[in-house]
Structures are given as structure tokens and as C-alpha cells.
Scaffold this active site. Structure first.
Site, PDB file in Angstrom:
ATOM      1  N   ILE A 162       0.991  -1.178  -0.127  1.00 17.91           N
ATOM      2  CA  ILE A 162      -0.149   0.171   0.064  1.00 17.91           C
ATOM      3  C   ILE A 162       0.966   1.425   0.037  1.00 17.91           C
ATOM      4  O   ILE A 162       0.771   2.244  -0.606  1.00 17.91           O
ATOM      5  CB  ILE A 162      -0.977  -0.101   1.353  1.00 17.91           C
ATOM      6  CG1 ILE A 162      -1.975  -1.231   1.056  1.00 17.91           C
ATOM      7  CG2 ILE A 162      -1.777   1.230   1.190  1.00 17.91           C
ATOM      8  CD1 ILE A 162      -2.880  -1.388   2.225  1.00 17.91           C
ATOM      9  N   CYS A 211       2.062   1.643   8.665  1.00 17.54           N
ATOM     10  CA  CYS A 211       2.933   0.370   9.384  1.00 17.54           C
ATOM     11  C   CYS A 211       1.961  -0.397   9.835  1.00 17.54           C
ATOM     12  O   CYS A 211       0.860  -0.127  10.019  1.00 17.54           O
ATOM     13  CB  CYS A 211       3.756   1.190  10.369  1.00 17.54           C
ATOM     14  SG  CYS A 211       2.951   2.464  11.210  1.00 17.54           S
ATOM     15  N   PRO A 212       2.481  -1.659  10.200  1.00 18.00           N
ATOM     16  CA  PRO A 212       1.624  -2.540  10.954  1.00 18.00           C
ATOM     17  C   PRO A 212       1.590  -2.050  12.401  1.00 18.00           C
ATOM     18  O   PRO A 212       2.055  -1.322  12.980  1.00 18.00           O
ATOM     19  CB  PRO A 212       2.426  -3.813  10.898  1.00 18.00           C
ATOM     20  CG  PRO A 212       3.708  -3.565  10.627  1.00 18.00           C
ATOM     21  CD  PRO A 212       3.664  -2.230   9.782  1.00 18.00           C
ATOM     22  N   ARG A 240      -3.812   1.451  11.428  1.00 22.01           N
ATOM     23  CA  ARG A 240      -4.466   1.005  12.341  1.00 22.01           C
ATOM     24  C   ARG A 240      -4.616   2.096  13.214  1.00 22.01           C
ATOM     25  O   ARG A 240      -3.728   2.919  13.437  1.00 22.01           O
ATOM     26  CB  ARG A 240      -3.762  -0.198  13.273  1.00 22.01           C
ATOM     27  CG  ARG A 240      -3.710  -1.525  12.527  1.00 22.01           C
ATOM     28  CD  ARG A 240      -4.883  -2.152  12.502  1.00 22.01           C
ATOM     29  NE  ARG A 240      -4.965  -3.526  11.704  1.00 22.01           N
ATOM     30  CZ  ARG A 240      -5.152  -3.744  10.554  1.00 22.01           C
ATOM     31  NH1 ARG A 240      -5.406  -2.646   9.476  1.00 22.01           N
ATOM     32  NH2 ARG A 240      -5.153  -4.882   9.959  1.00 22.01           N
ATOM     33  N   ASP A 264      -9.323   6.233   8.341  1.00 21.55           N
ATOM     34  CA  ASP A 264     -10.331   5.494   8.133  1.00 21.55           C
ATOM     35  C   ASP A 264     -10.402   4.413   9.573  1.00 21.55           C
ATOM     36  O   ASP A 264     -11.230   3.493   9.224  1.00 21.55           O
ATOM     37  CB  ASP A 264     -10.097   4.700   6.961  1.00 21.55           C
ATOM     38  CG  ASP A 264     -10.992   3.941   6.437  1.00 21.55           C
ATOM     39  OD1 ASP A 264     -12.195   4.194   6.477  1.00 21.55           O
ATOM     40  OD2 ASP A 264     -10.897   2.638   6.303  1.00 21.55           O
ATOM     41  N   GLU A 269     -13.470   0.229  17.366  1.00 16.26           N
ATOM     42  CA  GLU A 269     -14.387   0.629  16.454  1.00 16.26           C
ATOM     43  C   GLU A 269     -15.445  -0.300  16.580  1.00 16.26           C
ATOM     44  O   GLU A 269     -15.196  -1.584  16.884  1.00 16.26           O
ATOM     45  CB  GLU A 269     -13.810   0.339  15.162  1.00 16.26           C
ATOM     46  CG  GLU A 269     -12.509   0.946  14.844  1.00 16.26           C
ATOM     47  CD  GLU A 269     -11.899   0.537  13.486  1.00 16.26           C
ATOM     48  OE1 GLU A 269     -11.072   1.194  13.046  1.00 16.26           O
ATOM     49  OE2 GLU A 269     -11.876  -0.643  13.100  1.00 16.26           O
ATOM     50  N   HIS A 288     -13.834   3.006   8.600  1.00 12.19           N
ATOM     51  CA  HIS A 288     -13.303   1.839   8.312  1.00 12.19           C
ATOM     52  C   HIS A 288     -13.836   1.127   6.815  1.00 12.19           C
ATOM     53  O   HIS A 288     -14.064  -0.070   6.919  1.00 12.19           O
ATOM     54  CB  HIS A 288     -13.348   0.608   9.326  1.00 12.19           C
ATOM     55  CG  HIS A 288     -12.001  -0.301   9.406  1.00 12.19           C
ATOM     56  ND1 HIS A 288     -11.387  -0.576  10.432  1.00 12.19           N
ATOM     57  CD2 HIS A 288     -11.324  -0.703   8.311  1.00 12.19           C
ATOM     58  CE1 HIS A 288     -10.373  -1.426  10.129  1.00 12.19           C
ATOM     59  NE2 HIS A 288     -10.444  -1.595   8.843  1.00 12.19           N
TER      60      HIS A 288
END
Length: 321
Positions: A162, A211-212, A240, A264, A269, A288
Site C-alpha cells: 500500500i 505501518c503494522p 491501524r 479510516d 471500532e 473503516h
């Protein structure tokens, strides 16, 4: 005689609210589909299944102990942090995820946020509909800053598929692109500059997070991080929610240190009503949905079907545990 395995989809609604189909899965399994499954119903609904398909429903060690027939878990997402992959591995139960299905859609969302900031399409559409243009003495008007992207600097933190796609779009807008990635991946256009996190913070007009979520990136963007950013820079988060400290970002928006925030994803959530970002200045938040384009979900389903086919043939693919 029916020799099909039993399969259950525990939370299929977000992937398929009715515009797709489960035809392949229905052809190879005795399939039961639930739109949503509360935590206290997981065991009852999955206890007779050899295959469990989930999106956000958690499979913990405690739940797994009550699922004696389980042979395979398939996720409807790339992320799998809600699954106890260690416990599943101990039972020799493979877990397959859906890799690389949403690259274009998420990159598109990043620039939807950026272009909303530069061009204010929503703001001016509302203004025109409220009669402001009809009352105008001139052929045009504007009451917010309008900005070109050409020549501006985009900082990208994280450079998986991405992040790389975002860099390609940025270059098409004639932006300068800085990248910070701890992994050291450097497969990119020669115009992309790989550099330190410090330089990304100091030089970028826009920073986008890809990034994760790990121990190292949890609340990576906090007061200290923001203090090193350009005054008036914009921040985009499609990674995230917990990668940022939401209180610190909200305070930076209200003080003017950050000019704009697009997200997003949030730390919880759906969000709690007292989430500080919901009332912060110049904040655009989508629920999201960066992954949710029809074509993207269709691709996800096709990859899921491939994962299932490979499992049934005895050679699981996209296994994460």
C-alpha cells in the site's frame, strides 16, 4: 451420502451484505452463514464445524478448546490479531488470511483524504447548495485556502504494497516522496527518497501511515512525534487506529499544530462517543471503509475461495501460523 465438511461463516455481513454470493463455498461445504456472532454464541455456532471463517470474531485458546472438530480457520481480512495463532498451531490447525487484496482501494482512500483537504469539495458543494454562489458578486469565490499538491512533500511511514502504491500516485501528482521503513525495503521509483523518521517528520507537508500495529508502533504518533512535524502539516491514518495517540492528535488539531487529520481507522471500532477526534477541528473520519469497494470485496472473496480450495486439496496457502 453427504461427505461435505461443515463450515460456518461467523460474521459475513461486512464482506457480503448481499451484493456478492457464497456460491463456491456452498458447493463444497455444508455452509451456515451468520451476519454477526456475539462472543457468547461463537462456541455454539462453530462446535460442529471443520472449517470456521471469520472477519473480526475472535478465536481464543479457551474457545478453541470447545471446538474439537475444527481443522481450518480462514479470515476475511489481512489482519489476524483476533486469532490465537499459537494455540491454533499447537492443534495443527492452519490459518489462512487474505493478502494484498485492498492495495489500490486503500491508496485511493489516502488521496481522497488529501484531495478533500486541498480542494474542499465537500465544503464548497455545501456552500453552493446553501445559496452562497447565487448571492456572489463575482463569478467565483473561496473562503478557505486552496492548495496544489505539486511540489509538496509526502512522508510515508511503512512501505509495504500500500505504501508503495501511495508513492506512485504521489509521484503522478509531482510530489516529493520521503519514506521511512524499518524493514529496509527499497524497491521503488528512483525519485522516492528513503530516509530517517526524523527527516520525514520535519520535511513532510503530509504524512500518511502504512505501518503494522506492533509494540514499536503503538501510539507512534504522539506529542513528541507531532512536535517534530512541520507546523500546519496534515496527517492521514489508514493503518491501524492505535498507531496514533488520539488525544494528542486531537489537541494538535485544536491548537493548529496540525492543519488536518484524515482517518479510516480508530483505536476502538465503532468509536466511543467521547473519542476526542470526533470533536476535534479539521478532522475527517470514515468508518473503516477503505477496503470496502465492491471490486475489492470481490477480489477478497476470490482469494478466500482459493484458500479454501487449496485447503481441501491438502496444501493450504496464505498460511500465517
Amino acid at each position: 451420502m453427504n461427505n461435505k465438511k461443515n463450515a460456518v461463516i461467523l460474521d459475513g455481513y461486512t464482506e457480503n451484505p448481499g451484493d456478492l454470493n457464497w456460491d463456491y463455498l456452498e458447493s463444497v461445504f455444508n455452509l451456515t452463514v451468520y451476519d454477526r456472532t456475539p462472543k457468547d454464541s461463537v462456541i455454539e455456532r462453530a462446535k460442529d464445524a471443520e472449517v470456521v471463517i471469520v472477519n473480526k470474531v475472535a478465536i481464543t485458546r479457551e474457545i478453541l478448546e470447545k471446538l474439537p472438530k475444527l481443522e481450518f480457520v480462514a479470515t476475511l481480512a489481512t489482519g489476524f490479531n483476533q486469532l490465537d495463532t499459537v494455540a491454533l498451531r499447537e492443534r495443527n490447525i492452519p490459518v489462512s488470511n487474505i493478502p494484498s487484496y485492498s492495495t489500490n482501494a486503500v491508496a485511493q482512500t489516502v488521496f481522497s483524504f488529501i484531495l478533500e483537504f486541498t480542494n474542499r469539495i465537500g465544503h464548497y458543494t455545501d456552500s453552493v447548495k446553501q445559496g452562497e454562489w447565487s448571492k456572489c458578486k463575482d463569478f467565483c469565490y473561496w473562503n478557505t485556502p486552496l492548495n496544489e499538491l505539486s511540489g509538496k512533500t509526502l512522508g510515508i511511514i511503512g512501505f509495504g504494497k500500500i505504501g508503495r502504491r501511495v508513492s506512485e500516485i504521489a509521484l503522478a501528482f509531482n510530489m516529493n516522496v520521503l519514506v521511512y521503513t524499518p524493514s529496509g525495503k527499497k524497491e521503488a521509483d528512483e525519485r522516492v527518497k528513503f530516509t530517517t523518521l526524523d527527516e520525514v517528520q520535519k520535511q513532510s507537508d503530509y504524512i500518511t501511515l502504512h505501518c503494522p500495529l506492533t509494540e514499536a508502533t503503538n501510539e507512534l504518533v504522539n506529542k513528541e512525534f507531532i512536535s517534530k512535524m512541520k507546523a500546519g502539516a496534515a496527517l492521514i491514518n489508514t493503518a491501524r487506529g492505535a498507531v496514533i495517540n488520539e488525544k494528542d492528535v486531537a489537541e494538535a488539531l485544536d491548537s493548529g499544530k496540525l492543519s488536518y487529520f484524515g482517518a479510516d481507522v480508530l483505536s476502538t471500532e465503532p468509536p466511543k462517543e467521547d473519542n476526542p477526534l470526533l470533536s476535534a477541528k479539521n478532522t475527517f473520519i470514515t468508518p473503516h471503509i477503505a477496503w470496502a469497494a465492491f471490486e475489492t470485496r470481490l477480489r477478497l472473496l476470490e482469494i478466500l475461495n482459493g484458500n479454501i480450495k487449496a485447503f481441501l486439496e491438502g496444501s493450504p496457502i496464505n498460511v500465517v501460523n
